[in-house]
Design a protein around this motif. Sequence first.
Motif, PDB file in Angstrom:
ATOM      1  N   VAL A  91      33.238  48.413  24.071  1.00 36.03           N
ATOM      2  CA  VAL A  91      33.507  49.290  25.215  1.00 36.03           C
ATOM      3  C   VAL A  91      34.139  50.603  24.752  1.00 36.03           C
ATOM      4  O   VAL A  91      33.831  51.661  25.301  1.00 36.03           O
ATOM      5  N   SER A  92      34.976  50.572  23.734  1.00 34.71           N
ATOM      6  CA  SER A  92      35.556  51.819  23.193  1.00 34.71           C
ATOM      7  C   SER A  92      34.470  52.765  22.716  1.00 34.71           C
ATOM      8  O   SER A  92      34.546  53.981  22.941  1.00 34.71           O
ATOM      9  N   ASN A  93      33.458  52.239  22.051  1.00 30.79           N
ATOM     10  CA  ASN A  93      32.337  53.080  21.604  1.00 30.79           C
ATOM     11  C   ASN A  93      31.613  53.701  22.779  1.00 30.79           C
ATOM     12  O   ASN A  93      31.215  54.866  22.729  1.00 30.79           O
ATOM     13  N   TRP A  94      31.431  52.948  23.850  1.00 31.40           N
ATOM     14  CA  TRP A  94      30.763  53.481  25.033  1.00 31.40           C
ATOM     15  C   TRP A  94      31.635  54.521  25.727  1.00 31.40           C
ATOM     16  O   TRP A  94      31.132  55.533  26.225  1.00 31.40           O
ATOM     17  N   ILE A  95      32.942  54.290  25.768  1.00 28.90           N
ATOM     18  CA  ILE A  95      33.859  55.264  26.370  1.00 28.90           C
ATOM     19  C   ILE A  95      33.815  56.576  25.594  1.00 28.90           C
ATOM     20  O   ILE A  95      33.821  57.661  26.175  1.00 28.90           O
ATOM     21  N   ALA A  96      33.753  56.489  24.273  1.00 25.52           N
ATOM     22  CA  ALA A  96      33.736  57.687  23.421  1.00 25.52           C
ATOM     23  C   ALA A  96      32.382  58.392  23.434  1.00 25.52           C
ATOM     24  O   ALA A  96      32.295  59.583  23.153  1.00 25.52           O
TER      25      ALA A  96
ATOM     26  N   PHE B  38      41.961  51.578  29.764  1.00 22.45           N
ATOM     27  CA  PHE B  38      41.861  52.400  30.970  1.00 22.45           C
ATOM     28  C   PHE B  38      42.889  53.535  30.960  1.00 22.45           C
ATOM     29  O   PHE B  38      44.061  53.323  30.668  1.00 22.45           O
ATOM     30  N   ASP B  39      42.434  54.730  31.343  1.00 26.51           N
ATOM     31  CA  ASP B  39      43.354  55.824  31.646  1.00 26.51           C
ATOM     32  C   ASP B  39      43.963  55.602  33.028  1.00 26.51           C
ATOM     33  O   ASP B  39      45.125  55.905  33.257  1.00 26.51           O
ATOM     34  N   LYS B  40      43.145  55.072  33.944  1.00 20.26           N
ATOM     35  CA  LYS B  40      43.575  54.725  35.296  1.00 20.26           C
ATOM     36  C   LYS B  40      42.868  53.448  35.705  1.00 20.26           C
ATOM     37  O   LYS B  40      41.682  53.288  35.436  1.00 20.26           O
TER      38      LYS B  40
ATOM     39  N   ALA C 183      38.363  40.069  38.619  1.00 21.79           N
ATOM     40  CA  ALA C 183      37.527  41.276  38.586  1.00 21.79           C
ATOM     41  C   ALA C 183      38.434  42.493  38.569  1.00 21.79           C
ATOM     42  O   ALA C 183      39.468  42.518  39.227  1.00 21.79           O
ATOM     43  N   LEU C 184      38.043  43.520  37.805  1.00 19.00           N
ATOM     44  CA  LEU C 184      38.849  44.731  37.720  1.00 19.00           C
ATOM     45  C   LEU C 184      37.982  45.921  37.360  1.00 19.00           C
ATOM     46  O   LEU C 184      36.852  45.762  36.898  1.00 19.00           O
ATOM     47  N   GLY C 185      38.542  47.092  37.596  1.00 20.51           N
ATOM     48  CA  GLY C 185      37.848  48.325  37.264  1.00 20.51           C
ATOM     49  C   GLY C 185      38.825  49.350  36.748  1.00 20.51           C
ATOM     50  O   GLY C 185      40.034  49.259  36.978  1.00 20.51           O
ATOM     51  N   GLY C 186      38.288  50.319  36.011  1.00 19.87           N
ATOM     52  CA  GLY C 186      39.133  51.382  35.498  1.00 19.87           C
ATOM     53  C   GLY C 186      38.313  52.579  35.069  1.00 19.87           C
ATOM     54  O   GLY C 186      37.085  52.515  34.972  1.00 19.87           O
ATOM     55  N   MET C 187      39.018  53.681  34.829  1.00 21.85           N
ATOM     56  CA  MET C 187      38.411  54.907  34.319  1.00 21.85           C
ATOM     57  C   MET C 187      38.991  55.196  32.936  1.00 21.85           C
ATOM     58  O   MET C 187      40.191  55.027  32.727  1.00 21.85           O
TER      59      MET C 187
ATOM     60  N   THR D 224      34.560  57.744  32.046  1.00 23.94           N
ATOM     61  CA  THR D 224      33.656  56.598  32.108  1.00 23.94           C
ATOM     62  C   THR D 224      34.244  55.580  33.076  1.00 23.94           C
ATOM     63  O   THR D 224      35.405  55.191  32.938  1.00 23.94           O
ATOM     64  N   ALA D 225      33.455  55.163  34.065  1.00 24.73           N
ATOM     65  CA  ALA D 225      33.880  54.114  34.987  1.00 24.73           C
ATOM     66  C   ALA D 225      33.504  52.767  34.386  1.00 24.73           C
ATOM     67  O   ALA D 225      32.378  52.579  33.924  1.00 24.73           O
ATOM     68  N   ILE D 226      34.453  51.831  34.392  1.00 16.17           N
ATOM     69  CA  ILE D 226      34.245  50.501  33.833  1.00 16.17           C
ATOM     70  C   ILE D 226      34.517  49.491  34.935  1.00 16.17           C
ATOM     71  O   ILE D 226      35.598  49.506  35.539  1.00 16.17           O
TER      72      ILE D 226
END
Length: 181
Positions: free
Chosen positions: A62-67, A96-98, A124-128, A132-134
Amino acid sequence: MTHTSSNKHVALNIAVLTVSDTRDEETDTSGAFLVNALEADGHRLVEKRIVKDDKYQLRATVSNWIASTQVQVVLVTGGTGFTARDTTPEALSVLFDKEIEGFGELFRYISYTEIGTSTVQSRALGGMANGTAIFCMPGSTGACRTAWTGILQQQLNADHRPCNFIVHLKDSEAPPCDSRG
């Protein structure tokens, strides 16, 4: 409340990650559902991977996708339960930043109408992160369908008003959200 429409479809670049120690491409019905759903709605699949439930492998992927400049949204299925092997929230929330608290809350609300109190076992969770929305959802195909049709399909649509997530994504072409006045 104003409900204007841009009438311009915004195709997003989406990556799909299945978290599983047992599934492969032939048996990954949840990941396959998400791929089919996002493509049916006119989005682009950038990459699909299956990773074992290991928090360091999950973070690396996921870090690679965020970058990446290519990936705007990451959909994660699996690893959100309560077993010792379920580490998706612990692995990814630190990236997550947020946090998008409402994603998990709304997922459990909708899920309650389908499976009753068993939804309390969903993490379940989500973050930005870096534009990038995750979105992390349980590993069942039904849970992925609930998340997609109940939340993500609308929130990843530039025409959804008064707000959607597209305006927050890197390289977004979406107009800003309407005021809720």
